[in-house]
Design an enzyme around this catalytic site. Sequence first.
Site, PDB file in Angstrom:
ATOM      1  CD  GLU A  85      -2.817  -1.252   2.385  1.00 24.06           C
ATOM      2  OE1 GLU A  85      -3.948  -1.650   2.175  1.00 24.06           O
ATOM      3  OE2 GLU A  85      -2.435  -0.740   3.443  1.00 24.06           O
ATOM      4  CB  CYS A 110       6.848  -1.708  16.414  1.00 23.00           C
ATOM      5  SG  CYS A 110       8.639  -1.301  15.800  1.00 23.00           S
ATOM      6  CB  CYS A 113       3.447  -0.876  13.799  1.00 22.36           C
ATOM      7  SG  CYS A 113       3.581  -0.712  11.910  1.00 22.36           S
ATOM      8  N   GLY A 152       7.200  -1.264   5.954  1.00 22.80           N
ATOM      9  CA  GLY A 152       8.517  -1.742   5.870  1.00 22.80           C
ATOM     10  C   GLY A 152       9.470  -0.820   6.614  1.00 22.80           C
ATOM     11  CB  SER A 184      10.240   7.157   8.558  1.00 28.38           C
ATOM     12  OG  SER A 184       9.845   7.139   9.967  1.00 28.38           O
ATOM     13  CB  SER A 207       9.346   5.412  14.676  1.00 35.34           C
ATOM     14  OG  SER A 207       9.138   5.486  13.437  1.00 35.34           O
ATOM     15  CG  ASN A 283      -3.568   6.442  13.448  1.00 36.40           C
ATOM     16  OD1 ASN A 283      -4.418   7.392  13.717  1.00 36.40           O
ATOM     17  ND2 ASN A 283      -2.586   6.812  12.800  1.00 36.40           N
ATOM     18  CB  CYS A 326       1.072   6.843  11.263  1.00 42.67           C
ATOM     19  SG  CYS A 326       1.862   8.097  10.538  1.00 42.67           S
TER      20      CYS A 326
END
Length: 334
Positions: A85, A110, A113, A152, A184, A207, A283, A326
Site C-alpha cells: 500500500e 513493533c 504497528c 517496511g 523514516s 520512530s 491509530n 500511520c
Amino acid sequence: MNRSLYGMKLEEIMEALKLEKKFQARIVRDNLVKGVTDFSEMTSLSKKDRERLSYDAMTTKVIERQESESTVKLAIRLSDGLVIECVRLSDGRDRFTACLSSQVGCAMGCAFCKTGTMGLRRNLEPGEIIEQFVHLEKLGEEISHIVFMGMGEPLNNFTAVMEAIQVLHDPEQFNISYRKITISTSGFVPGIHKLTELELPLKLAVSLVTADDNKRSRIMRINRTYPLSELKKALISFQHHENKRITLEYCMLKGYNTGKEDAEKLRKFMSGMDALVNLIPWNPVEGMEFETPTDVEIRAFTNELKKLNINYSIRREKGRVISGACGQLASKIE
Ligand code: SAH
Ligand code: SF4
C-alpha cells in the site's frame, strides 16, 4: 517476468527494448516519467518503433483505491501477487506528499504497528518503489514531497531504497530534491551510519515512541539490539554531517508514554540534538491492546513539552477511515 523499465539506466532500456540509439531510450524514459507506459502513445518515437515495441513497462498494478478527506490510499499488486500500500497525503492546499513502502511487511514487529504483524515477506525492488510514486502521481496532482513511512523499514532495504531515491531525485527524471525526501527508521543504527556516509541532504525521521529504554525495548524489539544511547550517537553524527533537523516520531499510547517523566526523558534524549517531536496519537489497529490517548491526556503531555521547551507538532489523523494513517498499512489481499 519483465523487469520494470522504471529505474533502468538508458543503456538498460536500450537493451531491454532492443533500441539502437540512446535518444530513443531517452524518449521512452521521458514518457515513463510522465506516466505514459504504452509505446503506441509515445508520439516522439518513430511510427515503426511505436508499432514494434512490446514490453510491460510497469510490473505493478493498482487494484484498489480508497479516499477519505484529502488522503488517497492505493493497494498495489506486485508481479508475484503480493500486495503493498501507498498513500498520497495533502496539506489541504497545494502540497502533496507520497508516502511510500519499502518492503512487503516488516521484520521489526513493533507492538503498536499493523505492518509489524505481517512479518517481512520480502524487500521491494527499486522499480517497485518508483512505480508507487508513478501510480500516486497518476491521481492527477504534482507530488512535491516523499516520505518513506509506508510499509517496511527502509534502512533494512538500503540499496534498493537508495537506488529508487537516485531516480526520484534525478533532475532529468522525477526531479524531487533530496531535501523533500524523508527516510523514516525505527532506529536501525548501522543503517543510519550508512546513510550518514552518503552525505546526501536527505531528511531523517526516527520512530522514537518513548525515550525510556525499558519501555522502548518492551514494544520495539530493535531497541534491544540498538538501545537509546547508540541511537542518539548515530543521530548526532548524522546531524553533524547534514546539519538538518531530525524528526522524532512519537506515537502516543494511552497511559504508556505520555506522563511527566516521559516528557523529561524525552528532553534528556534530545539534548545536544536539533529535533522536532512529531506527536502521532495512536491509530487503532484491531486486536491490539493499546488505546488512543484522550484529548485531555494529549494536552497534559503537550503542556509538559512546552514547559521543557521541546519543539513539537501534532499529526492530524488523516486517513484513519481508510486505514491509511500511520501504522495502519498492511495488505489483506494476496
Ligand atoms: N519502519 C519505519 C517506517 C514506517 S513509518 C519506521 O518505523 O519509522 C510508520 C510510522 O508510523 C512510524 O513513525 C511509527 O511509529 C508510526 N506508527 C506505527 N504504528 C502506528 C499506529 N498504530 N498509530 C500511529 N502511528 C503509528
Ligand atoms: Fe516496521 Fe516501522 Fe511498523 Fe516498526 S513501526 S513494525 S519498524 S513499519
